[in-house]
Design a protein around this motif. Sequence first.
Motif, PDB file in Angstrom:
ATOM      1  N   MET A 145       0.845  -1.145  -0.164  1.00 42.85           N
ATOM      2  CA  MET A 145      -0.115  -0.018   0.307  1.00 42.85           C
ATOM      3  C   MET A 145       0.767   1.288   0.101  1.00 42.85           C
ATOM      4  SD  MET A 145      -3.101   0.402   2.368  1.00 42.85           S
ATOM      5  CE  MET A 145      -3.300   2.061   3.315  1.00 42.85           C
ATOM      6  N   SER A 146       0.699   1.986  -0.857  1.00 42.99           N
ATOM      7  CA  SER A 146       1.604   3.163  -1.040  1.00 42.99           C
ATOM      8  C   SER A 146       1.072   4.703  -0.788  1.00 42.99           C
ATOM      9  CB  SER A 146       1.881   3.492  -2.586  1.00 42.99           C
ATOM     10  OG  SER A 146       1.023   3.648  -3.186  1.00 42.99           O
ATOM     11  N   GLU A 147      -0.204   4.403   0.057  1.00 43.68           N
ATOM     12  CA  GLU A 147      -0.988   5.658   0.304  1.00 43.68           C
ATOM     13  C   GLU A 147      -0.992   5.784   1.763  1.00 43.68           C
ATOM     14  OE1 GLU A 147      -4.911   5.823  -1.190  1.00 43.68           O
ATOM     15  OE2 GLU A 147      -3.982   5.676  -3.335  1.00 43.68           O
ATOM     16  N   ILE A 148      -0.920   6.963   2.305  1.00 51.48           N
ATOM     17  CA  ILE A 148      -1.310   7.108   3.754  1.00 51.48           C
ATOM     18  C   ILE A 148      -2.693   7.441   3.911  1.00 51.48           C
ATOM     19  CG2 ILE A 148      -0.847   8.687   5.776  1.00 51.48           C
ATOM     20  CD1 ILE A 148       2.214   9.368   4.441  1.00 51.48           C
ATOM     21  N   ASN A 149      -3.027   6.663   4.953  1.00 48.28           N
ATOM     22  CA  ASN A 149      -4.721   6.707   5.382  1.00 48.28           C
ATOM     23  C   ASN A 149      -4.960   8.142   6.240  1.00 48.28           C
ATOM     24  OD1 ASN A 149      -7.329   6.279   6.117  1.00 48.28           O
ATOM     25  ND2 ASN A 149      -6.862   4.365   7.214  1.00 48.28           N
ATOM     26  N   VAL A 150      -5.501   9.011   5.966  1.00 50.24           N
ATOM     27  CA  VAL A 150      -5.550  10.224   6.621  1.00 50.24           C
ATOM     28  C   VAL A 150      -7.037  10.512   7.509  1.00 50.24           C
ATOM     29  CG1 VAL A 150      -4.030  11.541   5.235  1.00 50.24           C
ATOM     30  CG2 VAL A 150      -6.767  11.470   4.654  1.00 50.24           C
ATOM     31  N   THR A 151      -7.703   9.222   7.391  1.00 52.89           N
ATOM     32  CA  THR A 151      -9.075   9.343   8.001  1.00 52.89           C
ATOM     33  C   THR A 151      -8.971   9.400   9.616  1.00 52.89           C
ATOM     34  OG1 THR A 151      -9.941   8.049   6.191  1.00 52.89           O
ATOM     35  CG2 THR A 151     -11.277   8.164   8.366  1.00 52.89           C
ATOM     36  N   PRO A 152      -8.154   8.675  10.094  1.00 56.07           N
ATOM     37  CA  PRO A 152      -7.969   8.723  11.819  1.00 56.07           C
ATOM     38  C   PRO A 152      -7.411  10.227  12.106  1.00 56.07           C
ATOM     39  CG  PRO A 152      -6.987   6.797  11.046  1.00 56.07           C
ATOM     40  CD  PRO A 152      -7.170   7.501   9.645  1.00 56.07           C
ATOM     41  N   LEU A 153      -6.605  10.634  11.266  1.00 59.31           N
ATOM     42  CA  LEU A 153      -6.048  12.044  11.298  1.00 59.31           C
ATOM     43  C   LEU A 153      -7.068  13.281  11.127  1.00 59.31           C
ATOM     44  CD1 LEU A 153      -3.637  14.141  11.684  1.00 59.31           C
ATOM     45  CD2 LEU A 153      -3.514  14.238   9.205  1.00 59.31           C
ATOM     46  N   VAL A 154      -8.161  13.124  10.467  1.00 59.15           N
ATOM     47  CA  VAL A 154      -9.083  13.898  10.373  1.00 59.15           C
ATOM     48  C   VAL A 154     -10.086  13.868  11.453  1.00 59.15           C
ATOM     49  CG1 VAL A 154     -11.054  14.542   8.923  1.00 59.15           C
ATOM     50  CG2 VAL A 154      -8.819  14.257   7.756  1.00 59.15           C
ATOM     51  N   ASP A 155     -10.293  12.700  11.620  1.00 60.56           N
ATOM     52  CA  ASP A 155     -11.250  12.317  12.866  1.00 60.56           C
ATOM     53  C   ASP A 155     -10.716  13.127  14.319  1.00 60.56           C
ATOM     54  OD1 ASP A 155     -12.793  11.112  11.329  1.00 60.56           O
ATOM     55  OD2 ASP A 155     -12.074   9.054  12.130  1.00 60.56           O
ATOM     56  N   VAL A 156      -9.370  12.875  14.584  1.00 62.38           N
ATOM     57  CA  VAL A 156      -9.057  13.300  15.621  1.00 62.38           C
ATOM     58  C   VAL A 156      -8.832  15.069  15.691  1.00 62.38           C
ATOM     59  CG1 VAL A 156      -6.778  13.778  17.163  1.00 62.38           C
ATOM     60  CG2 VAL A 156      -7.278  11.426  16.364  1.00 62.38           C
ATOM     61  N   MET A 157      -8.742  15.627  14.583  1.00 59.98           N
ATOM     62  CA  MET A 157      -8.426  16.938  14.503  1.00 59.98           C
ATOM     63  C   MET A 157      -9.762  17.689  14.510  1.00 59.98           C
ATOM     64  SD  MET A 157      -5.484  17.808  14.150  1.00 59.98           S
ATOM     65  CE  MET A 157      -5.366  19.234  13.554  1.00 59.98           C
ATOM     66  N   LEU A 158     -10.856  17.041  13.932  1.00 67.57           N
ATOM     67  CA  LEU A 158     -12.447  17.259  14.257  1.00 67.57           C
ATOM     68  C   LEU A 158     -12.872  17.130  15.549  1.00 67.57           C
ATOM     69  CD1 LEU A 158     -14.237  15.783  11.160  1.00 67.57           C
ATOM     70  CD2 LEU A 158     -13.551  18.110  11.527  1.00 67.57           C
ATOM     71  N   VAL A 159     -12.460  16.352  16.488  1.00 70.02           N
ATOM     72  CA  VAL A 159     -12.647  16.235  17.759  1.00 70.02           C
ATOM     73  C   VAL A 159     -12.191  17.225  18.548  1.00 70.02           C
ATOM     74  CG1 VAL A 159     -12.231  14.938  19.892  1.00 70.02           C
ATOM     75  CG2 VAL A 159     -13.227  13.719  17.818  1.00 70.02           C
ATOM     76  N   LEU A 160     -10.674  17.571  18.278  1.00 74.16           N
ATOM     77  CA  LEU A 160     -10.040  18.774  18.895  1.00 74.16           C
ATOM     78  C   LEU A 160     -10.534  19.995  18.632  1.00 74.16           C
ATOM     79  CD1 LEU A 160      -6.366  17.607  18.449  1.00 74.16           C
ATOM     80  CD2 LEU A 160      -7.598  17.578  20.548  1.00 74.16           C
ATOM     81  N   LEU A 161     -10.926  20.150  17.435  1.00 71.53           N
ATOM     82  CA  LEU A 161     -11.898  21.396  17.018  1.00 71.53           C
ATOM     83  C   LEU A 161     -12.963  21.798  17.902  1.00 71.53           C
ATOM     84  CD1 LEU A 161     -12.127  23.938  15.127  1.00 71.53           C
ATOM     85  CD2 LEU A 161     -13.315  22.276  13.484  1.00 71.53           C
TER      86      LEU A 161
END
Length: 130
Positions: free
Chosen positions: A1-17
Amino acid sequence: MSEINVTPLVDVMLVLLIIFMVTAPLLVAGVPIDLPESRAGALDQQAKPVQIAMDAGGRITIDDLAVADAELPRALANIAAQPQPPEGRRIYLRADRTLDYGRVMRVMGELNRAGLNRVALVSVGPEQRP
């Protein structure tokens, strides 16, 4: 797999927001006052009351704006002249416990003279005896 999964990052950033959006309005500056204790319950309030505070030095603030003793009657007259809610204008008076009783009564007298008769004295919870 050559892509980085950004879904967990987006979830954490939305919770912090969301956390910062909820806590930011709670971070307001105020006047430090040592309030006396009381067993009285909190008042139910619909309209935002006018906050008058007297600190240990006797300095008076109205809604976090400093007011000189000589300017107090004019400032209270301006408050009384503003449109009022149907239940009347509520005034919250907070005074430091170390203040002279006469100074607090002078402010209450000025409130009465301006026609602002719905005054609530603010205190903290019940006093704990050792």
